[in-house]
Scaffold this motif. Structure first.
Motif, PDB file in Angstrom:
ATOM      1  N   ILE A  78      -3.215  38.604  34.057  1.00 20.27           N
ATOM      2  CA  ILE A  78      -3.520  37.449  34.907  1.00 20.27           C
ATOM      3  C   ILE A  78      -2.255  36.650  35.171  1.00 20.27           C
ATOM      4  O   ILE A  78      -1.970  36.263  36.306  1.00 20.27           O
ATOM      5  N   ALA A  79      -1.489  36.404  34.132  1.00 17.79           N
ATOM      6  CA  ALA A  79      -0.252  35.630  34.293  1.00 17.79           C
ATOM      7  C   ALA A  79       0.706  36.346  35.233  1.00 17.79           C
ATOM      8  O   ALA A  79       1.339  35.716  36.086  1.00 17.79           O
ATOM      9  N   LYS A  80       0.836  37.661  35.081  1.00 10.64           N
ATOM     10  CA  LYS A  80       1.743  38.419  35.948  1.00 10.64           C
ATOM     11  C   LYS A  80       1.264  38.375  37.397  1.00 10.64           C
ATOM     12  O   LYS A  80       2.061  38.160  38.312  1.00 10.64           O
ATOM     13  N   ALA A  81      -0.031  38.541  37.594  1.00 10.69           N
ATOM     14  CA  ALA A  81      -0.572  38.502  38.955  1.00 10.69           C
ATOM     15  C   ALA A  81      -0.324  37.146  39.600  1.00 10.69           C
ATOM     16  O   ALA A  81       0.086  37.060  40.764  1.00 10.69           O
ATOM     17  N   ARG A  82      -0.539  36.076  38.844  1.00 15.14           N
ATOM     18  CA  ARG A  82      -0.316  34.737  39.393  1.00 15.14           C
ATOM     19  C   ARG A  82       1.160  34.492  39.669  1.00 15.14           C
ATOM     20  O   ARG A  82       1.517  33.822  40.632  1.00 15.14           O
ATOM     21  N   SER A  83       2.027  35.047  38.834  1.00 17.85           N
ATOM     22  CA  SER A  83       3.462  34.841  39.054  1.00 17.85           C
ATOM     23  C   SER A  83       3.944  35.589  40.293  1.00 17.85           C
ATOM     24  O   SER A  83       5.007  35.295  40.820  1.00 17.85           O
ATOM     25  N   MET A  84       3.149  36.528  40.765  1.00 13.26           N
ATOM     26  CA  MET A  84       3.542  37.315  41.929  1.00 13.26           C
ATOM     27  C   MET A  84       2.857  36.845  43.207  1.00 13.26           C
ATOM     28  O   MET A  84       2.862  37.547  44.212  1.00 13.26           O
ATOM     29  N   THR A  85       2.305  35.651  43.169  1.00  8.66           N
ATOM     30  CA  THR A  85       1.694  35.098  44.368  1.00  8.66           C
ATOM     31  C   THR A  85       2.708  35.130  45.501  1.00  8.66           C
ATOM     32  O   THR A  85       3.834  34.696  45.339  1.00  8.66           O
ATOM     33  N   GLY A  86       2.297  35.669  46.615  1.00  6.01           N
ATOM     34  CA  GLY A  86       3.193  35.768  47.762  1.00  6.01           C
ATOM     35  C   GLY A  86       3.917  37.097  47.846  1.00  6.01           C
ATOM     36  O   GLY A  86       4.561  37.386  48.855  1.00  6.01           O
ATOM     37  N   ALA A  87       3.824  37.912  46.800  1.00  5.51           N
ATOM     38  CA  ALA A  87       4.451  39.239  46.835  1.00  5.51           C
ATOM     39  C   ALA A  87       3.504  40.165  47.612  1.00  5.51           C
ATOM     40  O   ALA A  87       2.447  40.537  47.121  1.00  5.51           O
ATOM     41  N   ASN A  88       3.902  40.519  48.821  1.00  2.00           N
ATOM     42  CA  ASN A  88       3.031  41.303  49.699  1.00  2.00           C
ATOM     43  C   ASN A  88       3.405  42.777  49.778  1.00  2.00           C
ATOM     44  O   ASN A  88       2.668  43.570  50.342  1.00  2.00           O
ATOM     45  N   ASP A  89       4.525  43.120  49.227  1.00  2.00           N
ATOM     46  CA  ASP A  89       5.012  44.494  49.308  1.00  2.00           C
ATOM     47  C   ASP A  89       4.483  45.286  48.114  1.00  2.00           C
ATOM     48  O   ASP A  89       4.647  44.890  46.959  1.00  2.00           O
ATOM     49  N   ILE A  90       3.859  46.418  48.377  1.00  2.00           N
ATOM     50  CA  ILE A  90       3.293  47.264  47.322  1.00  2.00           C
ATOM     51  C   ILE A  90       4.364  47.691  46.322  1.00  2.00           C
ATOM     52  O   ILE A  90       4.086  47.872  45.132  1.00  2.00           O
ATOM     53  N   ARG A  91       5.615  47.806  46.793  1.00  2.00           N
ATOM     54  CA  ARG A  91       6.704  48.197  45.888  1.00  2.00           C
ATOM     55  C   ARG A  91       6.919  47.164  44.780  1.00  2.00           C
ATOM     56  O   ARG A  91       7.208  47.518  43.641  1.00  2.00           O
ATOM     57  N   GLU A  92       6.801  45.892  45.127  1.00  2.00           N
ATOM     58  CA  GLU A  92       6.952  44.831  44.120  1.00  2.00           C
ATOM     59  C   GLU A  92       5.870  44.945  43.053  1.00  2.00           C
ATOM     60  O   GLU A  92       6.134  44.782  41.863  1.00  2.00           O
ATOM     61  N   TRP A  93       4.652  45.236  43.475  1.00  2.75           N
ATOM     62  CA  TRP A  93       3.537  45.344  42.533  1.00  2.75           C
ATOM     63  C   TRP A  93       3.681  46.581  41.647  1.00  2.75           C
ATOM     64  O   TRP A  93       3.436  46.528  40.444  1.00  2.75           O
ATOM     65  N   ARG A  94       4.107  47.697  42.252  1.00  3.54           N
ATOM     66  CA  ARG A  94       4.313  48.914  41.448  1.00  3.54           C
ATOM     67  C   ARG A  94       5.441  48.721  40.445  1.00  3.54           C
ATOM     68  O   ARG A  94       5.351  49.169  39.304  1.00  3.54           O
ATOM     69  N   ASP A  95       6.498  48.030  40.863  1.00  2.40           N
ATOM     70  CA  ASP A  95       7.613  47.748  39.959  1.00  2.40           C
ATOM     71  C   ASP A  95       7.162  46.849  38.807  1.00  2.40           C
ATOM     72  O   ASP A  95       7.542  47.073  37.652  1.00  2.40           O
ATOM     73  N   ALA A  96       6.354  45.863  39.102  1.00  2.00           N
ATOM     74  CA  ALA A  96       5.847  44.968  38.045  1.00  2.00           C
ATOM     75  C   ALA A  96       4.988  45.748  37.056  1.00  2.00           C
ATOM     76  O   ALA A  96       5.084  45.556  35.836  1.00  2.00           O
ATOM     77  N   LEU A  97       4.154  46.661  37.551  1.00  2.00           N
ATOM     78  CA  LEU A  97       3.326  47.490  36.675  1.00  2.00           C
ATOM     79  C   LEU A  97       4.196  48.394  35.810  1.00  2.00           C
ATOM     80  O   LEU A  97       3.987  48.506  34.598  1.00  2.00           O
ATOM     81  N   ALA A  98       5.196  49.008  36.416  1.00  2.00           N
ATOM     82  CA  ALA A  98       6.100  49.882  35.656  1.00  2.00           C
ATOM     83  C   ALA A  98       6.828  49.092  34.574  1.00  2.00           C
ATOM     84  O   ALA A  98       6.986  49.571  33.441  1.00  2.00           O
ATOM     85  N   GLU A  99       7.240  47.885  34.904  1.00  2.00           N
ATOM     86  CA  GLU A  99       7.929  47.043  33.933  1.00  2.00           C
ATOM     87  C   GLU A  99       7.021  46.740  32.737  1.00  2.00           C
ATOM     88  O   GLU A  99       7.447  46.790  31.588  1.00  2.00           O
ATOM     89  N   MET A 100       5.758  46.440  32.994  1.00  2.00           N
ATOM     90  CA  MET A 100       4.818  46.158  31.899  1.00  2.00           C
ATOM     91  C   MET A 100       4.565  47.414  31.056  1.00  2.00           C
ATOM     92  O   MET A 100       4.439  47.333  29.842  1.00  2.00           O
ATOM     93  N   GLU A 101       4.489  48.562  31.714  1.00  2.00           N
ATOM     94  CA  GLU A 101       4.236  49.812  30.982  1.00  2.00           C
ATOM     95  C   GLU A 101       5.436  50.219  30.127  1.00  2.00           C
ATOM     96  O   GLU A 101       5.276  50.794  29.061  1.00  2.00           O
TER      97      GLU A 101
END
Length: 159
Positions: free
Chosen positions: A6-29
């Protein structure tokens, strides 16, 4: 982990590019042990300015194991000198704005008790705040007079 997501998703408010979201997921993994702390810390780091960060750290002390009415938290921020507006009404507005931003960043939780708007802090957020204060000795030096006065009042049950 859900709090971290939840915290990560909220910190990415405004991130519209799928690459940013995939990178954030990879970073957490890639960092499963420290990932939650780092995600929570990114919410703190993403706050607008030092005043907002200071108010969050103050709330971590004020809200320890308690749920407190939002208006009482704002009054505490005012009385401790954390808000810088000139008139009382403007300080109230500033305090409520900061607390709303802390909620949006998942750093505080809103709770309604008997119709009263209250705030609480998740224990993991409080642990993170404690680590931040331990790791930045200048923070405690800069704000020592606020916290020493707060602890004095807290121990005498005057807050």
């Amino acid at each position: 982990l859900p709090l971290g997501i939840i915290a990560k998703a909220r910190s990415m408010t405004g991130a519209n590019d799928i690459r940013e979201w995939r990178d954030a997921l990879a970073e957490m993994e890639e960092r499963p042990d420290g990932a939650v702390f780092e995600v929570m810390k990114s919410s703190f780091d993403g706050l607008r300015n030092e005043r907002w960060k200071t108010c969050f750290l103050h709330c971590s002390i004020l809200l320890k194991d308690e749920t407190i009415p939002r208006d009482e938290v704002v009054r505490g921020l005012i009385s401790e000198g954390f808000l810088d507006r000139r008139c009382r009404e403007a300080k109230l507005d500033q305090g409520h704005t900061i607390l709303k931003a802390l909620e949006k960043a998942c750093l505080l939780d809103r709770v309604v008790n008997d119709g009263v708007d209250c705030l609480k802090m998740h224990p993991l957020m409080r642990d993170m705040a404690t680590e931040i204060m331990k790791s930045d000795p200048t923070y405690m030096v800069k704000h020592h007079h606020y916290f020493s006065a707060f602890f004095f009042c807290r121990t005498r049950n005057e807050v």
